[in-house]
Structure formats: structure tokens, C-alpha cells
Scaffold this motif. Sequence first.
Motif, PDB file in Angstrom:
ATOM      1  N   SER A   1       1.496  11.657   1.298  1.00 26.21           N
ATOM      2  CA  SER A   1       0.624  12.823   1.955  1.00 26.21           C
ATOM      3  C   SER A   1       1.237  13.132   3.325  1.00 26.21           C
ATOM      4  CB  SER A   1      -0.854  12.342   1.536  1.00 26.21           C
ATOM      5  OG  SER A   1      -1.285  11.698   2.698  1.00 26.21           O
ATOM      6  N   GLY A   2       1.849  12.122   4.012  1.00 25.17           N
ATOM      7  CA  GLY A   2       1.813  12.344   5.448  1.00 25.17           C
ATOM      8  C   GLY A   2       0.666  12.201   6.380  1.00 25.17           C
ATOM      9  N   THR A   3      -0.452  11.986   5.775  1.00 27.96           N
ATOM     10  CA  THR A   3      -1.650  11.950   6.334  1.00 27.96           C
ATOM     11  C   THR A   3      -1.937  10.617   6.963  1.00 27.96           C
ATOM     12  OG1 THR A   3      -2.996  11.602   4.723  1.00 27.96           O
ATOM     13  CG2 THR A   3      -2.485  13.727   5.148  1.00 27.96           C
ATOM     14  N   GLY A   4      -1.471   9.297   6.556  1.00 31.37           N
ATOM     15  CA  GLY A   4      -1.787   8.092   6.889  1.00 31.37           C
ATOM     16  C   GLY A   4      -2.844   7.483   5.822  1.00 31.37           C
ATOM     17  N   ILE A   5      -3.486   8.338   4.986  1.00 31.91           N
ATOM     18  CA  ILE A   5      -4.445   8.107   4.228  1.00 31.91           C
ATOM     19  C   ILE A   5      -3.788   7.669   3.043  1.00 31.91           C
ATOM     20  CG2 ILE A   5      -6.435   8.860   2.501  1.00 31.91           C
ATOM     21  CD1 ILE A   5      -6.848  11.189   4.967  1.00 31.91           C
ATOM     22  N   GLY A   6      -2.476   7.956   2.633  1.00 33.04           N
ATOM     23  CA  GLY A   6      -1.904   7.178   1.130  1.00 33.04           C
ATOM     24  C   GLY A   6      -1.648   5.797   1.535  1.00 33.04           C
ATOM     25  N   LEU A   7      -1.792   5.373   2.857  1.00 31.35           N
ATOM     26  CA  LEU A   7      -1.555   3.891   3.063  1.00 31.35           C
ATOM     27  C   LEU A   7      -2.758   3.082   3.057  1.00 31.35           C
ATOM     28  CD1 LEU A   7       1.034   4.222   6.071  1.00 31.35           C
ATOM     29  CD2 LEU A   7       1.633   3.616   3.704  1.00 31.35           C
ATOM     30  N   LEU A   8      -3.755   3.679   2.580  1.00 32.42           N
ATOM     31  CA  LEU A   8      -5.118   2.922   2.440  1.00 32.42           C
ATOM     32  C   LEU A   8      -5.322   2.309   1.061  1.00 32.42           C
ATOM     33  CD1 LEU A   8      -7.710   5.392   4.219  1.00 32.42           C
ATOM     34  CD2 LEU A   8      -6.454   3.215   5.333  1.00 32.42           C
ATOM     35  N   PHE A   9      -4.179   2.528   0.277  1.00 32.86           N
ATOM     36  CA  PHE A   9      -4.484   2.086  -1.291  1.00 32.86           C
ATOM     37  C   PHE A   9      -3.057   1.944  -1.928  1.00 32.86           C
ATOM     38  CE2 PHE A   9      -4.749   6.811  -1.585  1.00 32.86           C
ATOM     39  CZ  PHE A   9      -3.887   7.053  -2.552  1.00 32.86           C
ATOM     40  N   ASP A  10      -3.039   1.104  -2.973  1.00 32.01           N
ATOM     41  CA  ASP A  10      -1.602   1.111  -3.708  1.00 32.01           C
ATOM     42  C   ASP A  10      -1.597   2.220  -4.611  1.00 32.01           C
ATOM     43  OD1 ASP A  10       0.010   0.342  -5.742  1.00 32.01           O
ATOM     44  OD2 ASP A  10       0.238  -1.639  -4.911  1.00 32.01           O
TER      45      ASP A  10
ATOM     46  N   LYS B   1       0.766  -1.306  -0.082  1.00 41.83           N
ATOM     47  CA  LYS B   1       0.058   0.080  -0.056  1.00 41.83           C
ATOM     48  C   LYS B   1       0.773   1.185  -0.074  1.00 41.83           C
ATOM     49  CE  LYS B   1      -4.086  -1.945   0.318  1.00 41.83           C
ATOM     50  NZ  LYS B   1      -5.076  -2.047  -0.890  1.00 41.83           N
ATOM     51  N   GLY B   2       0.194   2.409  -0.347  1.00 42.58           N
ATOM     52  CA  GLY B   2       0.979   3.608  -0.268  1.00 42.58           C
ATOM     53  C   GLY B   2       2.161   3.474  -1.654  1.00 42.58           C
ATOM     54  N   TYR B   3       3.131   4.564  -1.480  1.00 44.24           N
ATOM     55  CA  TYR B   3       4.099   4.502  -2.451  1.00 44.24           C
ATOM     56  C   TYR B   3       5.368   3.734  -1.872  1.00 44.24           C
ATOM     57  CZ  TYR B   3       7.595   6.984  -5.496  1.00 44.24           C
ATOM     58  OH  TYR B   3       8.360   7.185  -6.316  1.00 44.24           O
ATOM     59  N   LEU B   4       5.491   2.389  -2.338  1.00 44.55           N
ATOM     60  CA  LEU B   4       6.473   1.473  -1.730  1.00 44.55           C
ATOM     61  C   LEU B   4       6.451   1.536  -0.259  1.00 44.55           C
ATOM     62  CD1 LEU B   4       9.535   2.375  -4.115  1.00 44.55           C
ATOM     63  CD2 LEU B   4       8.310   0.322  -4.125  1.00 44.55           C
ATOM     64  N   GLY B   5       5.090   1.301   0.235  1.00 45.32           N
ATOM     65  CA  GLY B   5       4.814   1.230   1.617  1.00 45.32           C
ATOM     66  C   GLY B   5       4.885   2.416   2.415  1.00 45.32           C
ATOM     67  N   SER B   6       5.225   3.531   1.525  1.00 49.24           N
ATOM     68  CA  SER B   6       5.183   4.929   2.507  1.00 49.24           C
ATOM     69  C   SER B   6       4.012   5.846   1.884  1.00 49.24           C
ATOM     70  CB  SER B   6       6.482   5.784   2.192  1.00 49.24           C
ATOM     71  OG  SER B   6       7.646   5.017   2.763  1.00 49.24           O
ATOM     72  N   ASP B   7       3.798   7.026   2.800  1.00 50.40           N
ATOM     73  CA  ASP B   7       2.703   7.758   2.296  1.00 50.40           C
ATOM     74  C   ASP B   7       3.011   9.106   1.895  1.00 50.40           C
ATOM     75  OD1 ASP B   7       0.141   9.381   2.197  1.00 50.40           O
ATOM     76  OD2 ASP B   7      -0.144   9.186   4.328  1.00 50.40           O
TER      77      ASP B   7
END
Length: 540
Positions: A314-323, A306-312
Motif C-alpha cells: 500500500s505504500g502507507t506503512g500500514i501494510g507492515l502491521l500484519f502478515d 510482516k507485510g508482503y515478504l517484508g514490504s508494504d
Amino acid sequence: MKKILIIFLVLFIYQNSISQETTSRKDTLQGGLRVERTCYDVLRYDLNIKINIQDKSIVGYNDINFKVVSNTKKIQVDLFDNMKVDSILFKSKKLEYKREFNAVFIDFPANLIKGSEEKIRFYYSGKPIIAKNAPWDGGFVFTKDKQGKPWVAVACQGTGASLWYPVKDSQSDEPDNGATIKVAVPYGLMDVSNGRLIGSEDLKNGYTRWDWEVKNPINTYDITINIADYAHIHDNLNDLDLDYYVLKENEAKAKSHFEEAKLMLSCFQSKFGTYPFKEDGYKLVETPYLGMEHQSAVAYGNKYKKGYLGSDLSGTGIGLLFDYITIHESGHEWFGNSITSKDIADMWIHEGFTMYTEVVFVECQFGAEKAQKYMNGMKQNVSNDIPIIGPFGVNKEGSGDMYYKGALLLNTLRHVIDNDELWWKLLLDYSNTFRHKIIDTETVINFFNTKSGMDLTTIFNQYLRYNSIPNLVVRINKNKLEFRWSCDEPNFKMPIDVKVNGDKIRIQPTKNWQFSSFYIKSLDDIEVLTNDFYVDVIKE
């Protein structure tokens, strides 16, 4: 997170340094529209090549079918100068040609007549550029999977498709009738290219040729090859074929992970219209680099995280909700592949809109509040260094801000329009109106102005053509609020929402001081809704 942001910073610096270089004859040959390019319109490419993995070379030909737009005896086709022109045939006879940098000027024995349809066969060979850090720089990747089997791919956006095959290397012209991509690779390996597999054939020289066909127009940088010992997973979403080609060791993981693609496609089709390349199907193809929006064969290298190679980002945590790669690169099917910018100086038309598709996906899946939070988290990645729009005619992009600032511009416009029903209709109409078309920034602005019923020109100009974002300057005069815009664009005007003593109010600032009847004791009594509008605030 820090590592990912450093990667993006390096990308931005690279893009910006490229944009600020002094342009040369080589740049104008690649990025310009000389008469030798505009005199013909490509109808179809038929590429037939062999990849020698051991010595990292290509040999083969490209049949270029074209319609003559104006009488001519000379056309320009592009092929990087490290690649060899073996011969160019027209009606079974060799043509004369002259090379200048990466341009090949081809001479015909007599005038080609306007309206006629012609074909040349361009034989070539050589060792294409090897990418140092694909997809950020163009070239081939030759590596191996965990089983020690070859794994080969190419990415060439920005650098140019002519780094590996002869082509009219300009976004201004796509093959109207699609393409075939026939690629011979060593036994035991498979090539996956764009469109649908129309057949394969074991050749006598230890190679298997894989034949793919694209029915729709296609960006030249989207035409691709992917070579590996792939496993094939087939699925569907209603009547849309979904195909995933992944390394065999990742087959089980991919079956589960790529279920997200259905959610994404359902969301995007509801907001942007039917998938633009149904005839060619939708594919995700595992690659040894991060990803690329190769039309109907989206390159996927996010390692099933999830996220961008497992990182977010956006720094919000929301980026880890999807690939990130599945969503972003697939969003390009609508914005970049279906709707294409005529010049890469206008690449924000690809990247800004596609970055915004991530926000749309979040809204579809997790609600508007999270989508807005995700969007605003991206502000940390904006540099505001050079304009988003780059120099035209020289194959140069503008600032890397085309991604985040471009999406923030769209988010700002949504709130300027202040009518969600109209906003979604506008995006749907935009996607459908320019489906399979090549456009420029002026076309986008005119469309948004017409469909919104508002003059948004100065807003587009400020965010796209200048470094900085607008500053809303506020002050108190005799306990009354006064306000104006401070920015580069002449006659800039944009409505904005503020809260005065807790009440939401829309004001209409211009570059001149506007006087209000709002009574305030302190500038702390006013809150500018900067989550809805990408602006800075100056309190005097």
C-alpha cells in the motif's frame, strides 16, 4: 518495495495477456460447460497416489463418485495430456475413452440413468508440470529445506487441478461430500493435505501413506499436497482447531508469529460469520512458494515477515502491521473457498472480496482511519487496463485489477450505502447466504441491490465491465456548481459526497448535467471525497 511491485506488475501483464489471447478449442474444453460435463454432478473424490520425489512423478488413482443429472453414455474428465491414462474402471471393467487436449471423454457400455449414483476409478501416472514461478504459474515445486531434505508442494489455481490429478476441472462443480487425499511419500517425510489427518501407514516399499479427509465441498484447485519433514503445532480458538505445519527449523518462530491468526479469525468471524470449514479445521502449512488459499490447508510462504515478504504493497506503512499472506489467504476461506465463482472469468468474487478482508482486518485491529488509508494506498497498484470480468467459458481470468480495484469497488459501495450498520449486516448476510455455494456476478449484484434497498447495478457494471473508473465532471455556471458523470456505463448513476466551502454534502450526479444551488466562487471551493469513492475528478 520496488521489487515487490515489479513482481505484481509481471503478474498483471501475464494475466492480461492471457485474457486477450484468441481462444481455442482447447480453451473451451477446459473452461466450457459441455453436455459431457453438465450431465453429471461430482459427489466425492477419493485420491490415492504415490509421489516419487527422485524422478518427480505421480502414480495412483482417483475414485470419482458422481450423480447422473441427465441420461448419458459419455462424460468428460480432465487430465493434462502430458499425464498418462493407465486405465479407467467402472464396475471392475475397463472403459473406452478418447483424449482431446486435456479432456478425457469416457464412454460407458450403456446409458447411465438420471438420478443414479455411480463411481469410476481412474488410474493414471506421469510427471506433472513443474512450476517456473509458483504460485503465479501452475505446477509442482520440488526443492529442499536447509537440512537438505525434500520439500515438495503444488499450486494450480487458474492453470487447473487436472495438471496433477484426474478431475472435473471446473469451478462450477465441487464434490458435495468432500474428498479423501491419500498420499504416499518416502519414509521420514510427511504429506499435509486438506482437512483432518485420519491416519498414516508405513508401506513395504519405503513409503509412508498419509490419509486426509475433507468433509465439506472443496474447489478442485484447493485440493493440495505438501511434503516435508514438518513439525506440527496445535492450538485452538474456542472450539476451532488450529494446526500449523512448519519446517522444523522454524518451529519456535512459527509459534509466536502465527498468534496473529487468532486475531484474524476472531475479526473475520465477527464480520463474515463462523469459520466455514470447522469440521475440517484451520491449518497453515509452510510452503516453498509465497502462498495459496488451499481450503483448510492454507499455503504459507511469507518467511515469517510482516507485510508482503517484508514490504508494504500500500505504500502507507500500514501494510507492515500484519502478515499479508496469513491475512489474505485466510480471507479466502470465506471468499473463494466458501463462496466460489462458477467461472474464473468472475474471479473478482474471490479476489476483490478477499483483498477487502485485509482492510477489514486493519479496521478490527487498528481502527477505521488506518483501514481507509490502507485501502486508498492500494490505488497505486491499479492499472485500469482491461475489464475485471474476463471472457466466459474459456478458462480465462480478467484483469489483475480484480484484487485492488475489486476491493476499491466494495469500499466505494460502503460509502454509497452510507450506513455502517447496514454495511456490516450486508456482508455478514452475503457470507452466510452463499456459504458453500457457487455463484456469479449477477447473483452478487442482485443480492447487494436487494439487501441495500438501492439499485447499484450500474455501479457494479462500470467498475467490473469497463477499463476506466467514473469521472465526476464539475464546473461553475454563474457562480453555481454543476456536475455530471463521464463514464462508459449507460445510465450510470451514483451518489457521491463532496465538500462545498467546507460543508459535507451528498450530490446525485447522472450522466446529464445537474444544476445545484451551491454558490461557489472557484472550483477550489469544492472537494470531492475521493478517499471514500474511487473516482477521478475533472474540473472544467
